[in-house]
Design an enzyme around this catalytic site. Structure first.
Site, PDB file in Angstrom:
ATOM      1  N   PRO A   2      47.909   4.820  36.716  1.00 12.72           N
ATOM      2  CA  PRO A   2      46.575   5.179  37.035  1.00 12.72           C
ATOM      3  C   PRO A   2      45.879   5.919  35.910  1.00 12.72           C
ATOM      4  O   PRO A   2      46.205   7.054  35.569  1.00 12.72           O
ATOM      5  CB  PRO A   2      46.731   6.093  38.236  1.00 12.72           C
ATOM      6  CG  PRO A   2      48.139   5.935  38.731  1.00 12.72           C
ATOM      7  CD  PRO A   2      48.836   5.116  37.747  1.00 12.72           C
ATOM      8  N   GLU A   3      44.903   5.299  35.366  1.00 18.18           N
ATOM      9  CA  GLU A   3      43.953   6.055  34.543  1.00 18.18           C
ATOM     10  C   GLU A   3      42.804   6.406  35.470  1.00 18.18           C
ATOM     11  O   GLU A   3      42.889   6.173  36.672  1.00 18.18           O
ATOM     12  CB  GLU A   3      43.482   5.209  33.356  1.00 18.18           C
ATOM     13  CG  GLU A   3      44.639   4.829  32.448  1.00 18.18           C
ATOM     14  CD  GLU A   3      44.188   4.256  31.122  1.00 18.18           C
ATOM     15  OE1 GLU A   3      43.081   4.584  30.676  1.00 18.18           O
ATOM     16  OE2 GLU A   3      44.949   3.468  30.546  1.00 18.18           O
ATOM     17  N   ARG A 110      58.828   6.694  39.125  1.00 16.28           N
ATOM     18  CA  ARG A 110      59.218   7.522  37.972  1.00 16.28           C
ATOM     19  C   ARG A 110      59.121   9.016  38.230  1.00 16.28           C
ATOM     20  O   ARG A 110      59.584   9.820  37.413  1.00 16.28           O
ATOM     21  CB  ARG A 110      58.380   7.123  36.750  1.00 16.28           C
ATOM     22  CG  ARG A 110      58.731   5.718  36.278  1.00 16.28           C
ATOM     23  CD  ARG A 110      57.893   5.297  35.100  1.00 16.28           C
ATOM     24  NE  ARG A 110      58.287   6.002  33.895  1.00 16.28           N
ATOM     25  CZ  ARG A 110      57.674   5.816  32.725  1.00 16.28           C
ATOM     26  NH1 ARG A 110      56.662   4.978  32.631  1.00 16.28           N
ATOM     27  NH2 ARG A 110      58.074   6.466  31.669  1.00 16.28           N
ATOM     28  N   ARG A 151      38.401  17.598  13.335  1.00 14.13           N
ATOM     29  CA  ARG A 151      39.799  17.239  13.617  1.00 14.13           C
ATOM     30  C   ARG A 151      40.331  16.215  12.626  1.00 14.13           C
ATOM     31  O   ARG A 151      39.589  15.414  12.085  1.00 14.13           O
ATOM     32  CB  ARG A 151      39.914  16.641  15.025  1.00 14.13           C
ATOM     33  CG  ARG A 151      39.431  17.551  16.113  1.00 14.13           C
ATOM     34  CD  ARG A 151      40.557  18.434  16.603  1.00 14.13           C
ATOM     35  NE  ARG A 151      40.111  19.242  17.718  1.00 14.13           N
ATOM     36  CZ  ARG A 151      40.875  19.571  18.757  1.00 14.13           C
ATOM     37  NH1 ARG A 151      42.118  19.173  18.807  1.00 14.13           N
ATOM     38  NH2 ARG A 151      40.409  20.313  19.724  1.00 14.13           N
TER      39      ARG A 151
END
Length: 270
Positions: A2-3, A110, A151
């Site tokens: 699931p994103e 999992r 960054r």
DNA sequence: CGACACACCTGGATGC
DNA sequence: TGCATCCAGGTGTGTC
């Protein structure tokens, strides 16, 4: 997992099925998820009623008068409502049973998911450092550019960092970079503000579009009714390593960034 | 502070 | 058929 689109699909589907029903029993068969389910968790729910279901990033929040249940689906978790307590499968770790005999059931091979109970007004530590919602107006090209220029990471790593923006996982990071024509391994600080505006609009577009399709099912994601999502057919690059670019036909490149599978077209993405 | 490797866990696909 | 190896939608933690 699931994103974000899969979590949102779950939220939309579950909402009417869990609200305004009395919780009569809570059965935890496996407490050892990503973080152990605390003792006493069941007691907070028993006799309680969910009033609203919301989402922050990939966390689902089940609101009630006494507080909120916070759930993360990890990599392989799914929530569905079934009509009875029977037919328990392997990896069905949590059942929340309602007074109409329906059951909110959590399945997670999992066990990277998690369940927490939050007291009223409590903000969980895991929610404290989250960046803006990708579909909100706070997430725009200027915002992302201002962070990116300071960054030194690949742009794909940047957009998957949940303290910068929540909800962009590996599938949709690959897709949004393709749609905006940016190579995933480009250094974040080397990309113009204009191109970040394009990237942000494609992130929003791909997430919205996937939510409308019920999310992406690769192997085990199922919606609240047990059905898969249908966005997989509409992926441009993710999982298409051996195939040609849908735009220019050139063979897609497959590599790893941050140890995550990365797909791109070396002609369409610069 | 930022960058990065590593950890958690099971199961499916692949190769010998 | 069996076994070893690698890979998978996430993300917090520890180290440098």
């Amino acid at each position: 997992m699931p994103e974000l689109p899969e979590v949102e699909t779950t939220r939309l589907g579950l909402s009417r099925l869990v609200k305004e029903k009395k919780i009569v029993e809570v059965i935890v068969r496996q407490r050892n998820l990503r973080w152990p389910i605390e003792n006493g968790f069941e007691d907070q729910l028993r006799g309680n009623t969910f009033t609203k279901l919301s989402r922050r990033g990939k966390y689902l929040l089940f609101h009630s008068k006494r507080g909120r249940m916070m759930v993360h689906l990890g990599m392989s978790g799914s929530l569905r409502v079934v009509s009875s307590r029977s037919n328990i499968r392997k990896h069905d770790h949590v059942d929340i049973c309602f007074d109409d005999s329906s059951v909110l059931r959590y399945h997670d091979p999992r066990r990277f998911g998690s369940f927490f109970w939050l007291a009223p007004k409590q903000i969980h530590r895991l929610l404290k450092n989250l960046g803006p919602e990708p579909l909100s107006k706070h997430f725009d090209g200027n915002y992302l550019y201002e962070i990116a220029k300071r960054r030194k990471v690949a742009v794909k790593t940047l957009i998957m960092n949940s303290s910068i923006v929540v909800g962009v996982g590996n599938i949709y990071a690959n897709e949004a970079l393709f749609l905006s024509g940016i190579r995933p391994d480009r250094l974040s600080s080397s990309i113009s503000k204009q191109r970040y505006k394009g990237l942000v609009s494609q992130i929003k577009r791909v997430l919205n579009s996937s939510i409308r399709s019920g999310g992406t099912t690769l192997r085990d994601f199922v919606r609240e009714d047990g059905q898969p999502g249908y966005f997989k057919q509409r992926l441009f690059v993710y999982g298409r390593g051996e195939l040609g670019c849908k735009n220019c036909k050139k063979l897609l490149q497959e590599t790893r960034i941050n140890n995550r599978s990365t797909f791109f077209c070396s002609r369409c993405q610069t």
